[in-house]
Design a protein around this motif. Structure first.
Motif, PDB file in Angstrom:
ATOM      1  N   GLU A  69     -37.754  25.906  47.665  1.00  0.00           N
ATOM      2  CA  GLU A  69     -37.968  25.035  46.526  1.00  0.00           C
ATOM      3  C   GLU A  69     -36.654  24.801  45.799  1.00  0.00           C
ATOM      4  OE1 GLU A  69     -41.234  25.676  43.958  1.00  0.00           O
ATOM      5  OE2 GLU A  69     -42.535  26.338  45.578  1.00  0.00           O
ATOM      6  N   THR A  70     -36.484  23.623  45.289  1.00  0.00           N
ATOM      7  CA  THR A  70     -35.287  23.260  44.549  1.00  0.00           C
ATOM      8  C   THR A  70     -35.691  22.377  43.387  1.00  0.00           C
ATOM      9  OG1 THR A  70     -33.109  22.234  44.684  1.00  0.00           O
ATOM     10  CG2 THR A  70     -34.852  21.242  46.001  1.00  0.00           C
ATOM     11  N   ASP A  71     -34.828  22.323  42.386  1.00  0.00           N
ATOM     12  CA  ASP A  71     -35.107  21.412  41.283  1.00  0.00           C
ATOM     13  C   ASP A  71     -34.162  20.224  41.293  1.00  0.00           C
ATOM     14  OD1 ASP A  71     -32.720  22.535  40.417  1.00  0.00           O
ATOM     15  OD2 ASP A  71     -33.425  22.909  38.386  1.00  0.00           O
ATOM     16  N   THR A  72     -33.409  20.057  42.384  1.00  0.00           N
ATOM     17  CA  THR A  72     -32.373  19.023  42.454  1.00  0.00           C
ATOM     18  C   THR A  72     -32.628  18.055  43.598  1.00  0.00           C
ATOM     19  OG1 THR A  72     -30.763  20.583  41.546  1.00  0.00           O
ATOM     20  CG2 THR A  72     -29.878  18.649  42.673  1.00  0.00           C
ATOM     21  N   ALA A  73     -32.349  16.778  43.323  1.00  0.00           N
ATOM     22  CA  ALA A  73     -32.436  15.753  44.362  1.00  0.00           C
ATOM     23  C   ALA A  73     -31.164  14.920  44.351  1.00  0.00           C
ATOM     24  CB  ALA A  73     -33.641  14.843  44.140  1.00  0.00           C
ATOM     25  N   LEU A  74     -30.652  14.638  45.529  1.00  0.00           N
ATOM     26  CA  LEU A  74     -29.552  13.703  45.699  1.00  0.00           C
ATOM     27  C   LEU A  74     -30.158  12.333  45.939  1.00  0.00           C
ATOM     28  CD1 LEU A  74     -26.519  13.053  46.134  1.00  0.00           C
ATOM     29  CD2 LEU A  74     -26.913  13.527  48.577  1.00  0.00           C
ATOM     30  N   LEU A  75     -29.824  11.364  45.086  1.00  0.00           N
ATOM     31  CA  LEU A  75     -30.295   9.992  45.258  1.00  0.00           C
ATOM     32  C   LEU A  75     -29.148   9.159  45.817  1.00  0.00           C
ATOM     33  CD1 LEU A  75     -32.185   9.335  41.880  1.00  0.00           C
ATOM     34  CD2 LEU A  75     -32.977  10.554  43.923  1.00  0.00           C
ATOM     35  N   VAL A  76     -29.315   8.666  47.032  1.00  0.00           N
ATOM     36  CA  VAL A  76     -28.309   7.810  47.665  1.00  0.00           C
ATOM     37  C   VAL A  76     -28.788   6.373  47.470  1.00  0.00           C
ATOM     38  CG1 VAL A  76     -27.009   7.295  49.750  1.00  0.00           C
ATOM     39  CG2 VAL A  76     -27.831   9.639  49.344  1.00  0.00           C
ATOM     40  N   ILE A  77     -28.103   5.655  46.596  1.00  0.00           N
ATOM     41  CA  ILE A  77     -28.545   4.346  46.158  1.00  0.00           C
ATOM     42  C   ILE A  77     -27.866   3.228  46.958  1.00  0.00           C
ATOM     43  CG2 ILE A  77     -28.766   2.781  44.175  1.00  0.00           C
ATOM     44  CD1 ILE A  77     -30.269   5.446  43.777  1.00  0.00           C
ATOM     45  N   ILE A  79     -26.573  11.302  41.496  1.00  0.00           N
ATOM     46  CA  ILE A  79     -26.573   9.893  41.888  1.00  0.00           C
ATOM     47  C   ILE A  79     -25.254   9.491  42.533  1.00  0.00           C
ATOM     48  CG2 ILE A  79     -26.706   7.521  41.019  1.00  0.00           C
ATOM     49  CD1 ILE A  79     -28.718   8.582  38.960  1.00  0.00           C
ATOM     50  N   CYS A  80     -25.382   8.811  43.683  1.00  0.00           N
ATOM     51  CA  CYS A  80     -24.236   8.228  44.384  1.00  0.00           C
ATOM     52  C   CYS A  80     -24.709   6.931  45.031  1.00  0.00           C
ATOM     53  CB  CYS A  80     -23.686   9.202  45.427  1.00  0.00           C
ATOM     54  SG  CYS A  80     -24.837   9.595  46.773  1.00  0.00           S
ATOM     55  N   GLY A  81     -23.771   6.112  45.505  1.00  0.00           N
ATOM     56  CA  GLY A  81     -24.177   4.904  46.220  1.00  0.00           C
ATOM     57  C   GLY A  81     -23.352   3.676  45.884  1.00  0.00           C
ATOM     58  N   ILE A  82     -23.971   2.530  46.080  1.00  0.00           N
ATOM     59  CA  ILE A  82     -23.249   1.262  45.977  1.00  0.00           C
ATOM     60  C   ILE A  82     -23.682   0.468  44.746  1.00  0.00           C
ATOM     61  CG2 ILE A  82     -22.782  -0.955  47.117  1.00  0.00           C
ATOM     62  CD1 ILE A  82     -22.869   0.486  49.772  1.00  0.00           C
ATOM     63  N   ARG A  83     -22.684  -0.121  44.196  1.00  0.00           N
ATOM     64  CA  ARG A  83     -22.623  -0.874  42.959  1.00  0.00           C
ATOM     65  C   ARG A  83     -22.715   0.104  41.782  1.00  0.00           C
ATOM     66  NH1 ARG A  83     -19.993  -5.165  44.360  1.00  0.00           N
ATOM     67  NH2 ARG A  83     -21.177  -6.782  45.400  1.00  0.00           N
ATOM     68  N   THR A  84     -21.586   0.734  41.552  1.00  0.00           N
ATOM     69  CA  THR A  84     -21.431   1.724  40.486  1.00  0.00           C
ATOM     70  C   THR A  84     -22.081   1.261  39.199  1.00  0.00           C
ATOM     71  OG1 THR A  84     -19.283   2.282  41.468  1.00  0.00           O
ATOM     72  CG2 THR A  84     -19.717   3.108  39.241  1.00  0.00           C
ATOM     73  N   GLU A  85     -21.710   0.059  38.751  1.00  0.00           N
ATOM     74  CA  GLU A  85     -22.110  -0.433  37.428  1.00  0.00           C
ATOM     75  C   GLU A  85     -23.466  -1.128  37.435  1.00  0.00           C
ATOM     76  OE1 GLU A  85     -20.751  -4.195  39.306  1.00  0.00           O
ATOM     77  OE2 GLU A  85     -20.377  -2.065  39.579  1.00  0.00           O
ATOM     78  N   GLN A  86     -24.055  -1.303  38.585  1.00  0.00           N
ATOM     79  CA  GLN A  86     -25.350  -1.966  38.650  1.00  0.00           C
ATOM     80  C   GLN A  86     -26.435  -0.954  38.984  1.00  0.00           C
ATOM     81  OE1 GLN A  86     -24.136  -5.287  41.309  1.00  0.00           O
ATOM     82  NE2 GLN A  86     -25.193  -6.557  39.824  1.00  0.00           N
ATOM     83  N   CYS A  87     -26.798  -0.856  40.234  1.00  0.00           N
ATOM     84  CA  CYS A  87     -27.939  -0.036  40.623  1.00  0.00           C
ATOM     85  C   CYS A  87     -27.728   1.449  40.353  1.00  0.00           C
ATOM     86  CB  CYS A  87     -28.294  -0.297  42.079  1.00  0.00           C
ATOM     87  SG  CYS A  87     -28.782  -2.026  42.334  1.00  0.00           S
ATOM     88  N   THR A  89     -19.447   6.586  44.584  1.00  0.00           N
ATOM     89  CA  THR A  89     -19.997   5.256  44.333  1.00  0.00           C
ATOM     90  C   THR A  89     -18.880   4.252  44.600  1.00  0.00           C
ATOM     91  OG1 THR A  89     -19.380   5.023  41.985  1.00  0.00           O
ATOM     92  CG2 THR A  89     -21.472   6.156  42.471  1.00  0.00           C
ATOM     93  N   THR A  90     -19.247   3.002  44.670  1.00  0.00           N
ATOM     94  CA  THR A  90     -18.237   1.949  44.777  1.00  0.00           C
ATOM     95  C   THR A  90     -18.795   0.654  44.233  1.00  0.00           C
ATOM     96  OG1 THR A  90     -16.500   1.019  46.177  1.00  0.00           O
ATOM     97  CG2 THR A  90     -18.739   1.017  47.088  1.00  0.00           C
ATOM     98  N   THR A  91     -17.881  -0.251  43.995  1.00  0.00           N
ATOM     99  CA  THR A  91     -18.224  -1.609  43.590  1.00  0.00           C
ATOM    100  C   THR A  91     -17.054  -2.494  43.961  1.00  0.00           C
ATOM    101  OG1 THR A  91     -19.209  -2.923  41.808  1.00  0.00           O
ATOM    102  CG2 THR A  91     -17.336  -1.493  41.207  1.00  0.00           C
ATOM    103  N   SER A  92     -17.111  -3.745  43.591  1.00  0.00           N
ATOM    104  CA  SER A  92     -15.988  -4.656  43.804  1.00  0.00           C
ATOM    105  C   SER A  92     -15.779  -5.448  42.519  1.00  0.00           C
ATOM    106  CB  SER A  92     -16.236  -5.564  45.003  1.00  0.00           C
ATOM    107  OG  SER A  92     -17.467  -6.231  44.866  1.00  0.00           O
ATOM    108  N   ALA A  93     -14.677  -6.147  42.457  1.00  0.00           N
ATOM    109  CA  ALA A  93     -14.298  -6.884  41.257  1.00  0.00           C
ATOM    110  C   ALA A  93     -15.317  -7.950  40.891  1.00  0.00           C
ATOM    111  CB  ALA A  93     -12.930  -7.519  41.464  1.00  0.00           C
ATOM    112  N   ILE A  94     -15.331  -8.260  39.617  1.00  0.00           N
ATOM    113  CA  ILE A  94     -16.119  -9.383  39.104  1.00  0.00           C
ATOM    114  C   ILE A  94     -15.113 -10.424  38.634  1.00  0.00           C
ATOM    115  CG2 ILE A  94     -17.687 -10.162  37.289  1.00  0.00           C
ATOM    116  CD1 ILE A  94     -18.907  -7.348  37.288  1.00  0.00           C
TER     117      ILE A  94
END
Length: 192
Positions: free
Chosen positions: A4-12, A114-122, A144-149
């Motif tokens: 049992e764990t109380d932690t989850a990694l969310l790959v977004i 939390i990790c994944g794509i579009r740092t500032e969005q999802c 995480t990562t994103t690209s320029a706006i």
């Protein structure tokens, strides 16, 4: 044997859809994204933490996020396993249009990483909603990562690196999340 764990990694949204935009993918603000996510996934699995894979879908659009395109799937190198949570969202955050909250709560999760794509969005939006739902939130900016706006009417251009730093500052300074690096997160001991 699962413990049992109380932690989850969310790959977004670490999904093939983004690689189908070659100019956008080449301009990513964080070329170490996939390596850092893979390190986090390996660590979470070794620790017995929950791993949740979230993809984004835009049905009926005809674009790379339309499920009919075949690209709404986790990037192959990351290799989701049977038994790990997999949800597909149609909203910016990972909770509103999925049963992710229920699945995490049913497993006793109290902390999300939390990790994944579009740092500032999802990623950022998921962090904020997770906090509102009562989860402790760790945000791994260098996974995480994103690209320029580009500049538009009424707003100026912002680089991907600036977006990542802004997100990190807002989430950390305003108490939405604890900001950690991949190295800090994976340095935590794994229980035997």
């Amino acid at each position: 044997m699962t413990r049992e764990t109380d932690t989850a990694l969310l790959v977004i949204d670490a999904q093939e859809s983004f690689r189908q935009r070659p100019d956008d993918w080449a301009a990513t603000a964080n070329p170490q994204l996939l390596a850092n996510i893979a390190r986090l996934v390996d660590h979470a699995r070794a620790a017995g933490d929950v791993v949740a894979w979230v993809t984004h879908s835009e049905p009926g659009t005809g674009g790379v996020f339309d499920p009919r395109s075949g690209f709404v799937r986790v990037i192959a190198e990351l290799d989701p396993r049977d038994g790990e949570i997999q949800v597909t969202k149609t909203t910016v955050n990972a909770f509103t249009s999925t049963d992710l909250q229920h699945q995490l709560t049913a497993r006793g999760v109290r902390r999300v990483v939390i990790c994944g794509i579009r740092t500032e969005q999802c990623c950022e939006t998921t962090a904020r909603v997770a906090g509102d739902l009562g989860f402790d939130v760790e945000f791994v900016t260098d996974a995480t990562t994103t690209s320029a706006i580009g500049a538009g009417p009424g707003y100026g251009a912002v680089s991907g690196e600036e977006l990542m730093r802004r997100t990190e500052s807002v989430l950390g300074a305003r108490g939405f999340a604890t900001i950690v690096t991949t190295a800090e997160r994976t340095a935590r001991s794994v229980a035997a």
